[in-house]
Design an enzyme around this catalytic site. Structure first.
Site, PDB file in Angstrom:
ATOM      1  N   SER A 135       0.875  -1.164   0.000  1.00  0.00           N
ATOM      2  CA  SER A 135       0.000   0.000   0.000  1.00  0.00           C
ATOM      3  C   SER A 135       0.917   1.220   0.000  1.00  0.00           C
ATOM      4  O   SER A 135       1.720   1.382   0.918  1.00  0.00           O
ATOM      5  CB  SER A 135      -0.863  -0.035   1.264  1.00  0.00           C
ATOM      6  N   LYS A 161      -0.967  -1.065  -4.453  1.00  0.00           N
ATOM      7  CA  LYS A 161      -2.186  -0.316  -4.109  1.00  0.00           C
ATOM      8  C   LYS A 161      -1.800   1.128  -3.861  1.00  0.00           C
ATOM      9  O   LYS A 161      -0.860   1.401  -3.109  1.00  0.00           O
ATOM     10  CB  LYS A 161      -2.823  -0.957  -2.876  1.00  0.00           C
ATOM     11  N   LYS A 163      -2.912   4.804  -2.478  1.00  0.00           N
ATOM     12  CA  LYS A 163      -3.868   5.597  -1.732  1.00  0.00           C
ATOM     13  C   LYS A 163      -4.305   6.729  -2.649  1.00  0.00           C
ATOM     14  O   LYS A 163      -3.464   7.305  -3.372  1.00  0.00           O
ATOM     15  CB  LYS A 163      -3.213   6.145  -0.466  1.00  0.00           C
ATOM     16  N   ASP A 188      -7.105   2.822  -3.046  1.00  0.00           N
ATOM     17  CA  ASP A 188      -7.834   2.836  -1.776  1.00  0.00           C
ATOM     18  C   ASP A 188      -8.139   4.277  -1.399  1.00  0.00           C
ATOM     19  O   ASP A 188      -7.234   5.068  -1.144  1.00  0.00           O
ATOM     20  CB  ASP A 188      -6.984   2.168  -0.680  1.00  0.00           C
ATOM     21  N   GLU A 213     -10.914   0.392  -3.417  1.00  0.00           N
ATOM     22  CA  GLU A 213     -11.208   0.068  -2.010  1.00  0.00           C
ATOM     23  C   GLU A 213     -11.946   1.224  -1.328  1.00  0.00           C
ATOM     24  O   GLU A 213     -11.505   2.377  -1.394  1.00  0.00           O
ATOM     25  CB  GLU A 213      -9.871  -0.229  -1.311  1.00  0.00           C
ATOM     26  N   ASP A 238     -13.587  -2.275   3.010  1.00  0.00           N
ATOM     27  CA  ASP A 238     -12.670  -2.306   4.160  1.00  0.00           C
ATOM     28  C   ASP A 238     -13.434  -1.775   5.378  1.00  0.00           C
ATOM     29  O   ASP A 238     -14.071  -2.550   6.106  1.00  0.00           O
ATOM     30  CB  ASP A 238     -11.411  -1.480   3.831  1.00  0.00           C
ATOM     31  N   LYS A 262      -9.406  -7.088   8.083  1.00  0.00           N
ATOM     32  CA  LYS A 262      -8.429  -6.650   9.081  1.00  0.00           C
ATOM     33  C   LYS A 262      -8.898  -7.239  10.387  1.00  0.00           C
ATOM     34  O   LYS A 262     -10.022  -6.965  10.830  1.00  0.00           O
ATOM     35  CB  LYS A 262      -8.407  -5.120   9.179  1.00  0.00           C
ATOM     36  N   GLY A 290      -3.643  -4.225   6.186  1.00  0.00           N
ATOM     37  CA  GLY A 290      -2.617  -3.862   7.167  1.00  0.00           C
ATOM     38  C   GLY A 290      -2.973  -2.555   7.830  1.00  0.00           C
ATOM     39  O   GLY A 290      -3.764  -1.766   7.303  1.00  0.00           O
TER      40      GLY A 290
HETATM   41  O1  OSB Z   1      -7.146   1.479   4.578  1.00  0.00           O
HETATM   42  O2  OSB Z   1      -5.825  -0.181   4.387  1.00  0.00           O
HETATM   43  C1  OSB Z   1      -6.089   0.919   4.881  1.00  0.00           C
HETATM   44  C2  OSB Z   1      -3.068   2.051   6.958  1.00  0.00           C
HETATM   45  C3  OSB Z   1      -3.705   2.674   7.998  1.00  0.00           C
HETATM   46  C4  OSB Z   1      -5.073   2.778   7.992  1.00  0.00           C
HETATM   47  C5  OSB Z   1      -5.820   2.228   6.953  1.00  0.00           C
HETATM   48  C6  OSB Z   1      -5.198   1.578   5.910  1.00  0.00           C
HETATM   49  C7  OSB Z   1      -3.794   1.525   5.902  1.00  0.00           C
HETATM   50  C8  OSB Z   1      -3.029   0.928   4.815  1.00  0.00           C
HETATM   51  C9  OSB Z   1      -1.649   0.480   5.151  1.00  0.00           C
HETATM   52  O3  OSB Z   1      -3.420   0.863   3.664  1.00  0.00           O
HETATM   53  C10 OSB Z   1      -1.442  -0.948   4.951  1.00  0.00           C
HETATM   54  C11 OSB Z   1      -0.138  -1.383   5.517  1.00  0.00           C
HETATM   55  O4  OSB Z   1      -0.058  -1.685   6.738  1.00  0.00           O
HETATM   56  O5  OSB Z   1       0.816  -1.445   4.748  1.00  0.00           O
HETATM   57 MG    MG Z   2      -8.310   0.344   3.184  1.00  0.00          MG
END
Ligand code: OSB
Ligand code: MG
Length: 375
Positions: A135, A161, A163, A188, A213, A238, A262, A290
């Site tokens: 991510s 992925k 953001k 995402d 996402e 999510d 998660k 994550g």
């Molecule tokens: O939406 O997946 C998410 C990190 C913090 C809060 C929400 C998200 C995330 C990530 C990081 O996308 C994923 C990672 O731990 O690498």
């Molecule tokens: Mg997410």
């Protein structure tokens, strides 16, 4: 198993790189760790609540408070058969799923240690290796993002992925697709879009994304279903999936075609397995999300990802992407094929480093039946 003591610690750890999402920038983590002690064994759980209530309504301070005043007292000195007993003990407490998960997952780990089996095996895992994705946060410039993608693609990660948020989306996807037409790419939004954006999102099928996402509200199923009717790209849910009933409702409504699980968001391994099973029954693939975990949460994510329906690459990646030094040994590493080997040794399969955790701790508390000891 009788839990004789629960040690709570808050560790503060700077991230190796700032992580920016549509809801804010994280430069360092404040993390609640719980250690459960029983018959000479000690097992750990990590609470994935953030520093602020921006991803969900929990945060590290609410988790600390609820663990201390509500959850730990319900668990201490009670005879437990397995981690599966925790949800019933915690049932009277509404919400606070990330706080509940930290304790429940520690109990599962303890049970695995006690039985001498790997956590993966205890959870019902079948995979020997898990496929890994990354991510990548919003970057100061598009050029910086391209550099990051290049690094991760070269390292072998199987899915990238990105953001995204309004203003960091179409132009970015266009540039990434020009340079990498064939990589497995997803985005995402962490709930950054509104109904007015639906027409625009409907044009993103051209980017051939594996999924989009949580584009809309963190608590919504209905408008995601409306959006999913209009696009070919699968929506991945999510934030809005809190339990197995949410998963079933969302899939029956057509709110999405993929679920990110998660373990903290759904309240622990018991519910995570149940969500996995609901999705499997509906023929819907899942992957493990994550939350910028330390090695403890990461080890738990690896074990969970070994279940059969975790068929898409998860956001479970190498320790060094997050920390200059992790709190487990060995640190989590990813092969050049973008895979992590699932440990087969008893418990979590990684050593916890208590001295390092002590150095990083900013508060500690020990809870026993009828006594609270603040250190
Ligand atoms: O939406 O997946 C998410 C990190 C913090 C809060 C929400 C998200 C995330 C990530 C990081 O996308 C994923 C990672 O731990 O690498
Ligand atoms: Mg997410």
């Amino acid at each position: 198993m009788k839990i004789e003591a629960i040690h709570m610690r808050e560790v503060n750890m700077p991230l190796a790189h700032p992580f920016e999402t549509s809801f804010g920038i994280t430069t360092g983590r404040r993390i609640l760790l719980v250690e459960v002690v029983s018959e000479g064994l000690s097992a750990w759980g990590e609470c994935v609540a953030g520093e602020h209530p921006y991803f969900s309504d929990e945060m590290v301070d609410t988790a600390w408070h609820i663990t201390e005043t509500e959850l730990a007292p319900r668990l201490l000195d009670v005879e437990l058969e397995s981690g599966r007993d925790c949800p019933a003990l915690f049932e009277q407490v509404r919400g606070h799923r990330m706080a509940k998960a930290a304790i429940e997952n520690a109990v599962w780990e303890l049970d695995a240690m006690r039985q001498g089996v790997s956590l993966s095996k205890l959870l019902g895992g079948t995979r020997e290796v898990i496929p890994c994705g990354v991510s990548i946060g919003i970057q100061p410039t598009p050029a910086k993002l391209m550099e990051k993608i290049d690094t991760e693609v070269s390292a072998g990660y199987q899915r990238i992925k990105l953001k995204c948020k309004p203003g960091w989306d179409e132009a970015i996807f266009t540039e990434v697709r020009e340079r990498w037409p064939d990589i497995t790419l997803s985005c995402d939004a962490n709930s950054a879009y509104k109904l007015d954006d639906a027409d625009r999102i409907a044009t993103w099928d051209r980017f051939d994304l594996l999924m989009i996402e949580q584009p809309m509200w963190y608590d919504d199923f209905y408008f995601h279903a409306e959006l999913q009717k209009r696009i070919k790209t699968p929506i991945c849910l999510d934030e809005c999936i809190r339990n197995r009933r949410d998963a079933q409702a969302a899939l029956e409504l057509g709110s999405g075609r993929i679920i990110n699980i998660k373990v903290g968001r759904v309240g622990g391994f018991t519910e995570a397995i149940a969500v996995h099973d609901v999705a499997a029954k509906a023929g819907v693939p899942v992957w493990c999300g994550g939350m910028l975990e330390t090695g403890i949460g990461r080890a738990h994510n690896i074990a969970l990802s070994s279940l059969p329906n975790f068929s898409l690459p998860g956001d479970v990646s190498a320790s060094k992407r997050y920390w200059s030094e992790d709190i487990i040994e060995p640190e989590v590493t990813v092969s050049s094929r973008g895979e992590i080997v699932v440990p087969t040794s008893p418990g979590r399969g990684f050593e916890v480093l208590p001295d390092r955790i002590d150095e990083l701790s900013v508060r500690k508390q020990t809870l026993r039946k009828g006594a609270t000891i603040v250190v």
